[in-house]
Design an enzyme around this catalytic site. Structure first.
Site, PDB file in Angstrom:
ATOM      1  N   GLY A 273     113.555   8.345 -10.707  1.00  6.76           N
ATOM      2  CA  GLY A 273     114.396   9.395 -10.151  1.00  6.76           C
ATOM      3  C   GLY A 273     115.539   9.806 -11.044  1.00  6.76           C
ATOM      4  O   GLY A 273     116.024  10.936 -10.970  1.00  6.76           O
TER       5      GLY A 273
ATOM      6  N   GLY B  52     114.881   5.883  -7.752  1.00  5.00           N
ATOM      7  CA  GLY B  52     115.093   5.895  -6.313  1.00  5.00           C
ATOM      8  C   GLY B  52     115.345   4.485  -5.790  1.00  5.00           C
ATOM      9  O   GLY B  52     115.017   3.489  -6.449  1.00  5.00           O
TER      10      GLY B  52
ATOM     11  N   ASP C 204     106.519  10.366 -10.894  1.00  8.65           N
ATOM     12  CA  ASP C 204     106.734  11.498  -9.992  1.00  8.65           C
ATOM     13  C   ASP C 204     108.008  12.229 -10.395  1.00  8.65           C
ATOM     14  O   ASP C 204     108.317  12.287 -11.570  1.00  8.65           O
ATOM     15  CB  ASP C 204     106.739  11.034  -8.539  1.00  8.65           C
ATOM     16  CG  ASP C 204     107.924  10.137  -8.201  1.00  8.65           C
ATOM     17  OD1 ASP C 204     108.418   9.420  -9.103  1.00  8.65           O
ATOM     18  OD2 ASP C 204     108.356  10.146  -7.034  1.00  8.65           O
TER      19      ASP C 204
ATOM     20  N   GLU D  80     106.379   3.605 -13.245  1.00 13.74           N
ATOM     21  CA  GLU D  80     105.794   3.522 -11.907  1.00 13.74           C
ATOM     22  C   GLU D  80     104.432   2.842 -11.837  1.00 13.74           C
ATOM     23  O   GLU D  80     104.075   2.277 -10.796  1.00 13.74           O
ATOM     24  CB  GLU D  80     105.701   4.918 -11.295  1.00 13.74           C
ATOM     25  CG  GLU D  80     107.036   5.530 -10.910  1.00 13.74           C
ATOM     26  CD  GLU D  80     107.776   6.175 -12.079  1.00 13.74           C
ATOM     27  OE1 GLU D  80     108.891   6.693 -11.870  1.00 13.74           O
ATOM     28  OE2 GLU D  80     107.234   6.170 -13.212  1.00 13.74           O
TER      29      GLU D  80
END
Length: 358
Positions: free
Chosen positions: A117, A69, A148, A140
């Site tokens: 992402g 992301g 995630d 992360e």
């Protein structure tokens, strides 16, 4: 369907193949809210079109499929108290689930950097291709967050404790390790991607899914084992612990240089992120669905974005790039079980209302 350089996702079709090309090569094809929406709309069209047999997702440029992301945008919006992070994650996670249940072959080519992402856009697909240039990771914990985009589901269902190792350390996996960890399916040398794409564009409408699989397998090549795979038994022994403190001690006592490196790597991560990640990975193992994990990740993300470590991690890695984050709390023993449980309370407005068990 524009093909200008300003268009962040190039959408077209050739024959019976629908194509999605992430088109921000200067930003390593990092994912924005606009891109999530364009991809979702394209999948709506491709799913309904009876003349589309399969979808191919690739990244423009020769460096990355998708580096994750747009962290800088989320950082700035979160700092300003804007709604972008919540909106982005809500729609991105819905897209991850959509990819997982897409009814036609969804072929992702993870050529180059594939992180965060980018893993969500690829590893939930039905046909996941890696090359010798693949660098796949869920890094992360190094920016004060956690794996995630359904990463807890993917890593939590990997073989043994390989997913735990990858999730806590954030280490990169090449083609062989990505396949071994269950995050990819097939190795195709980058020099053969053009031929594979040409063959896919020649597919007739209505071709059965297993024929698509057989076509991809024609281009597949074997992979060699890696140090991670050779140390699998030791990884399983060490990373099976329920507490990160136990894992850290066991790593420090390991005779393997590979795992001593993992020890040094973990010590540099956010203590809160490490504990939250381990808890989420363990919960994922007993979860009923990807959506359940995404819902839990969404709820946890709300709390993380309101805290300290995410902003400090992004500052150190992306903004100032000094690689010297100052975590708070700074030590594992300062993060209590109750601190972690607070991240797990359900979101007020779930991503999947009909499916939520909140």
């Amino acid at each position: 369907m524009s093909t200008t350089l300003e268009t962040p996702v190039l959408i077209d079709r050739t024959g019976a193949l629908g194509r999605l090309r992430l088109n921000r090569p200067q930003a390593l094809n990092s994912l924005t809210l606009d891109m999530v929406r364009r991809i979702s709309q394209a999948l709506d069209h491709f799913e309904k079109d009876p003349d589309i047999a399969a979808v191919l997702v690739t990244g423009e440029g020769d460096r990355a499929f998708c580096a994750g992301g747009d962290i800088r945008a989320l950082y700035e919006a979160g700092r300003a108290g804007e709604a972008l992070p919540e909106t982005f994650w809500r729609e991105e996670y819905a897209l991850n689930a959509r990819i997982d249940r897409f009814p036609k072959p969804y072929i992702a080519v993870m050529d180059g950097i594939t992180m965060g992402g980018g893993v969500g856009l690829s590893s939930h697909g039905s046909h996941r291709i890696v090359t010798e240039r693949t660098r796949l990771a869920m890094p992360e914990t190094g920016i004060g967050f956690f794996p995630d985009v359904g990463g807890t589901w993917l890593l939590g269902h990997g073989p043994g404790e390989i997913g735990t190792y990858l999730g806590l350390t954030g280490e990169q996996a090449g083609a062989s390790d990505a396949i071994y960890a269950g995050l990819a399916d097939t190795f195709v040398p980058s020099q053969d991607l053009g031929g594979l794409t040409e063959a896919l564009t020649a597919l007739p409408a209505g071709i059965p899914d297993d024929a698509v699989t057989a076509l991809i397998e024609r281009f597949a090549k074997p992979v060699e084992p890696t140090p991670m795979q050779e140390d699998r038994a030791e990884i399983d022994r060490i990373f099976k612990g329920e507490r990160i403190e136990e894992i850290v001690v066991a790593l420090e006592q390991s005779a393997s240089e590979f795992l001593l490196k993992a020890h040094r790597t973990i010590l540099a991560k956010s203590p809160t992120s490490l504990k939250l990640t381990l808890r989420l990975l363990r919960l994922a193992r007993t979860s009923a669905s990807l959506e359940e994990c995404l819902e839990r990740e969404f709820a946890a993300g709300h709390k993380v974005i309101a805290g300290h470590d995410f902003y400090e991690g992004v500052r150190a890695a992306v903004i100032d790039k000094d690689r010297n984050p100052h975590w708070s709390p700074s030590r594992l023993e300062q993060v209590s079980d109750s601190d972690i449980e607070a991240y797990l309370s359900a979101a007020t407005e779930p991503v999947f209302p009909a499916r939520s068990d909140a």
